[in-house]
Scaffold this active site. Structure first.
Site, PDB file in Angstrom:
ATOM      1  N   LYS A  64     -23.823  46.259 -81.470  1.00  8.22           N
ATOM      2  CA  LYS A  64     -22.805  45.196 -81.505  1.00  8.22           C
ATOM      3  C   LYS A  64     -21.994  45.145 -82.636  1.00  8.22           C
ATOM      4  O   LYS A  64     -20.706  45.048 -82.381  1.00  8.22           O
ATOM      5  CB  LYS A  64     -23.803  43.899 -81.326  1.00  8.22           C
ATOM      6  CG  LYS A  64     -22.839  42.711 -80.989  1.00  8.22           C
ATOM      7  CD  LYS A  64     -22.265  42.808 -79.455  1.00  8.22           C
ATOM      8  CE  LYS A  64     -21.317  41.262 -79.426  1.00  8.22           C
ATOM      9  NZ  LYS A  64     -20.435  41.763 -78.046  1.00  8.22           N
TER      10      LYS A  64
HETATM   11  C1  AGP Z   1     -16.564  46.276 -77.116  1.00  2.89           C
HETATM   12  O1  AGP Z   1     -17.140  46.136 -75.675  1.00  2.89           O
HETATM   13  C2  AGP Z   1     -17.389  47.162 -77.790  1.00  2.89           C
HETATM   14  N1  AGP Z   1     -18.716  47.181 -77.925  1.00  2.89           N
HETATM   15  C3  AGP Z   1     -16.511  47.559 -79.113  1.00  2.89           C
HETATM   16  O2  AGP Z   1     -15.454  48.399 -78.981  1.00  2.89           O
HETATM   17  C4  AGP Z   1     -15.927  46.291 -80.059  1.00  2.89           C
HETATM   18  O3  AGP Z   1     -14.903  45.982 -79.328  1.00  2.89           O
HETATM   19  C5  AGP Z   1     -15.643  47.220 -81.226  1.00  2.89           C
HETATM   20  O4  AGP Z   1     -16.560  47.659 -82.031  1.00  2.89           O
HETATM   21  C6  AGP Z   1     -14.965  46.181 -82.244  1.00  2.89           C
HETATM   22  O5  AGP Z   1     -15.744  45.191 -82.490  1.00  2.89           O
HETATM   23  P1  AGP Z   1     -15.461  43.852 -83.265  1.00  2.89           P
HETATM   24  O6  AGP Z   1     -14.426  43.207 -82.644  1.00  2.89           O
HETATM   25  O7  AGP Z   1     -16.701  43.115 -83.635  1.00  2.89           O
HETATM   26  O8  AGP Z   1     -14.688  44.289 -84.634  1.00  2.89           O
END
Ligand code: AGP
Length: 582
Positions: free
Chosen positions: A575
Site C-alpha cells: 500500500k
Molecule cells: C495505486 O492503485 C497503486 N497502489 C500505486 O500506484 C499508488 O498510487 C502509488 O504507490 C502512490 O501512492 P501514494 O499516493 O500513497 O503516494
C-alpha cells in the site's frame, strides 16, 4: 469497525448521572484492555474510532468531545464545512476548546442551547441546524438521553434483547441485534432517558419507521458487508466525495491558490494513481486558470528537474499515503532549494504533511485495499476545487461559482450512488467480455487521457492482466499493429467533441481487427458497432473524470475476481511504497 479508522479511540459513559470519558491514541480493542472497560456495566455508552482529517492523531483530538460543563459528549464522522466559522463563534463566547477536531464545536453549541432550553432533543435539533457538510454524529447527555443525526449517509439503530445500538455500518450489528431501523439523511434518532427509541425530522416532527429483520452474512462483517475492501471502497465513493468536499477548508484553498498564481512555475509530483490525478489537475488548471504546470513522476523529479527548481517555484506533491519515499525525497530536495510545497494527502499524520509548507487533506477516510479507488476520486475532488479557486484568483472563474461547488458535488454524489449497481453489473459483463485476452489497451484523449493510464494501471495491479494506457491520437502511431482477438481495447469516450468523433473511427477500426472492444460512453445514444458498451451517467464536464473512474475501477475489480486474484493484496505490491530511493 476498525476498517473505518484506528488512529485514536475513545468511550464516554454515564455513571450515576455523571459523564466519564477515556480516550487514547490506540485502536479500540487496546483501549478496552488498557482502561479495564470490558467489565463496565452502565446504561449508556458512546464510542468512537477515528481516522484523522482535522487535527492529528492525538488523544486530545480523539472523540468523544465534551462541553465545558460536562453535560454531554459528542462523537462524529465526516467533516464540518463551516468549522472555522463555528469555532470562532464559540471561542468568542468564551468556550474552552481543547482539541483541533471539528466536532468539538458541536458539543459547545449544544451546551449553549441546553442552558437555554434544558431539553436535550431541542438543543440537539437547533445545534444541527447550524451544521454544514457531510456528517453523522451522536450526542450522549448526562441524563441518559442520546440523539443521532446523519446528513447524507444512512446510520442504523439496532434492537437487541436488552440493547439499543446506534451504528454507522449495518454489519457491525451482527451478533448484537435481531432487527434494525435505517435512519436516512436529514433524520434524527433519539433514545430517551427511559430507553424508548423515536425518530424525528429536523423540525422535530415524528417520523414513523418500522424495524426490519437483520440479515447479515457473518463472513462479510470484517469488510463491512463486502467480499473485498476494494469493492467496499468503490461503494464508498459517493460518500467520500462529500467527505472530501466538506473537509477542504477555504482558508487553505485560498492560500494554495495564491501560491500557485504568484509562483514562477508550478510543478506537480506524485506516483502511480496519484500521478494520474495530478495529470487531470493540469487539464483543470489549463482550462480554468490558464496555468500549465509541469507534471512529473516523483521518481524522475530528483534526476533531472530538481536542479532547476528554486525560490518562487511551487511544488504540488500528491500522495494518498503521504509516505511514498520518492515523493518525500523530492519534496525534501525541492525545499532545500527554496521551493514552496503544497502537500495533498489522505494521511495527515504523514511525513508529507510535516515536510510541506501547507497541506490539504484528501479526507477520503482510510483505504485498505492496495489498489487505490476512493482516494483517487477524492483527490480529483480536491484538485478540481483547488483549480476553481486558482481560476477565481486570476478572475477566469466567477467568485459566485465557488459557492455552487458543494451543490455540484452533492449532485455528483447522488448520481454515483444511484448508478453504482447498474455500472457495476455492466462492468462485470465487460470484464467477462475481455477476460480471456492476454493483454490490451485503455484509450482516451484530452482530460480523460490520464484516466486511460489509470484504468490500465488498475487492471494490471488488480487482475495481473497486462494493459497499457494509450492516448487516442497515438494509437495509429504503433500500438494498433498488435490488435487481434487476444488484445482488448477499452475506449473512454472523450469529453472534447472533436476528439470524440475521431475516437469512434478508432473504435470501429479496432473492432474490425477482431479486438474485443469495450466503450465507456456517457453521451452516445446508440452505438452500431460490434462492441460492449458501458453506459456511464453524465454529469458536469469537469466532474466526468470522477464519474468515469468508477466503471474503470469496477472493471478492474471484476477482472480480478474472474481471474481469482486476491485483489486487496496483489502480489509484490504494498500500500505504501517505501525504500526504493536513497
Ligand atoms: C495505486 O492503485 C497503486 N497502489 C500505486 O500506484 C499508488 O498510487 C502509488 O504507490 C502512490 O501512492 P501514494 O499516493 O500513497 O503516494
Amino acid at each position: 469497525m476498525e476498517f473505518r479508522g484506528k488512529d485514536t479511540s475513545g468511550v464516554a459513559w454515564v455513571e450515576e448521572g455523571e459523564l466519564k470519558v477515556v480516550k487514547d491514541s490506540v485502536p479500540v480493542g487496546e483501549l478496552y484492555a488498557k482502561y479495564g472497560l470490558k467489565d463496565l456495566r452502565v446504561p449508556r455508552m458512546l464510542g468512537h474510532t477515528r481516522y484523522s482529517t482535522h487535527g492529528k492523531a492525538d488523544p486530545r483530538n480523539a472523540h468523544p468531545h465534551v462541553d465545558c460543563r460536562r453535560r454531554l459528549a459528542v462523537v462524529g464522522d465526516g467533516a464540518l464545512r463551516n468549522y472555522e466559522e463555528l469555532l470562532m463563534e464559540v471561542l468568542r463566547r468564551g468556550h474552552r476548546v481543547e482539541s483541533k477536531s471539528d466536532f468539538e464545536v458541536v458539543a459547545h453549541l449544544i451546551e449553549e442551547l441546553l442552558e437555554r432550553y434544558e431539553s436535550p432533543v431541542r438543543s440537539f435539533l437547533e445545534a444541527i441546524a447550524r451544521l454544514r457538510g457531510f456528517i453523522s454524529l451522536v450526542a450522549l447527555f448526562a441524563d441518559g438521553t442520546a440523539a443521532a443525526y446523519t446528513s447524507h449517509q444512512p446510520i442504523y439503530v439496532g434492537l437487541g434483547e436488552s440493547l439499543v445500538a446506534v451504528v454507522p455500518v449495518l454489519t457491525s450489528l451482527y451478533g448484537l441485534a435481531g432487527s434494525y431501523y435505517e435512519v436516512l439523511g436529514g433524520e434524527v434518532a433519539v433514545v430517551t432517558s427511559d430507553g424508548r427509541v423515536l425518530f424525528v425530522d429536523l423540525d422535530g416532527r415524528t417520523v414513523i419507521k418500522s424495524p426490519q429483520p437483520l440479515r447479515v452474512n457473518g463472513d462479510l462483517v470484517p469488510k463491512g458487508g463486502f467480499p473485498h475492501h476494494m469493492l467496499r471502497e468503490i461503494y464508498e465513493v459517493p460518500y467520500s466525495i462529500l467527505r472530501t468536499a466538506s473537509a477542504v477548508q477555504l482558508k487553505y484553498l485560498e492560500m494554495a491558490s495564491r501560491m500557485i498564481v504568484q509562483s514562477k512555475r508550478t510543478i506537480v509530483i506524485a506516483n502511480g494513481t496519484s500521478l494520474h490525478a495530478g495529470m487531470v489537475f493540469s487539464y483543470y488548471l489549463a482550462e480554468l486558470a490558464g496555468v500549465t504546470p509541469l507534471v512529473v513522476s516523483s521518481s524522475e523529479f530528483p534526476l533531472y528537474y530538481v536542479d532547476n527548481v528554486g525560490v518562487g517555484d511551487v511544488v504540488v506533491a500528491i500522495s494518498q499515503s503521504g509516505e511514498t519515499s520518492e515523493v518525500l525525497k523530492s519534496v525534501y530536495e525541492a525545499r532545500l532549494r527554496g521551493a514552496t510545497v503544497i502537500g495533498l494527502t489522505n494521511n495527515i499524520n504523514s511525513r508529507l504533511t510535516r515536510f510541506s509548507n501547507i497541506y490539504i487533506p484528501i479526507a477520503a477516510g482510510p483505504e485498505l485495499a492496495v489498489p487505490a479507488t476512493k482516494t483517487f476520486t477524492s483527490t480529483l475532488v480536491v484538485l478540481y476545487v483547488l483549480a476553481k479557486h486558482v481560476g477565481a484568483a486570476v478572475s477566469r472563474v466567477e467568485r459566485a461559482e465557488l459557492g455552487g461547488l458543494w451543490r455540484e458535488l452533492e449532485e455528483l454524489s447522488r448520481m454515483v450512488l444511484s448508478s453504482l449497481d447498474y455500472v457495476s453489473s455492466q462492468a462485470r459483463e465487460a470484464a467477462e467480455y475481455i477476460g480471456s485476452c492476454t493483454s490490451g489497451y485503455v484509450v482516451s484523449r484530452g482530460i480523460t487521457y490520464p484516466l486511460a493510464l489509470e484504468g490500465a494501471l488498475k487492471i494490471k495491479e488488480s487482475s495481473y492482466l497486462h494493459a497499457e494506457g494509450v492516448e487516442g491520437g497515438e494509437l495509429r502511431h504503433g500500438p494498433i499493429s498488435i490488435l487481434d482477438r487476444n488484445v482488448f481495447t477499452i475506449f473512454i469516450e472523450p469529453l472534447e467533441s472533436s476528439a470524440a468523433a475521431d475516437m469512434l473511427n478508432l473504435v470501429a477500426e479496432s473492432a474490425s481487427y477482431g479486438s474485443p472492444v469495450v466503450l465507456l460512453s456517457h453521451s452516445l445514444e446508440r452505438v452500431n458497432l460490434p462492441v460492449k458498451v458501458v453506459k456511464v451517467p453524465k454529469t458536469s464536464r469537469h466532474l466526468m473524470p470522477i464519474a468515469l473512474a468508477i466503471p474503470l475501477q469496477l472493471l478492474a475489480y471484476w477482472l480480478a475476481v474472474l481471474r481469482g486474484v486476491d485483489v486487496d493484496r496483489p502480489r509484490r505490491l504494498a500500500k505504501v511504497v517505501t525504500g526504493t530511493v536513497s
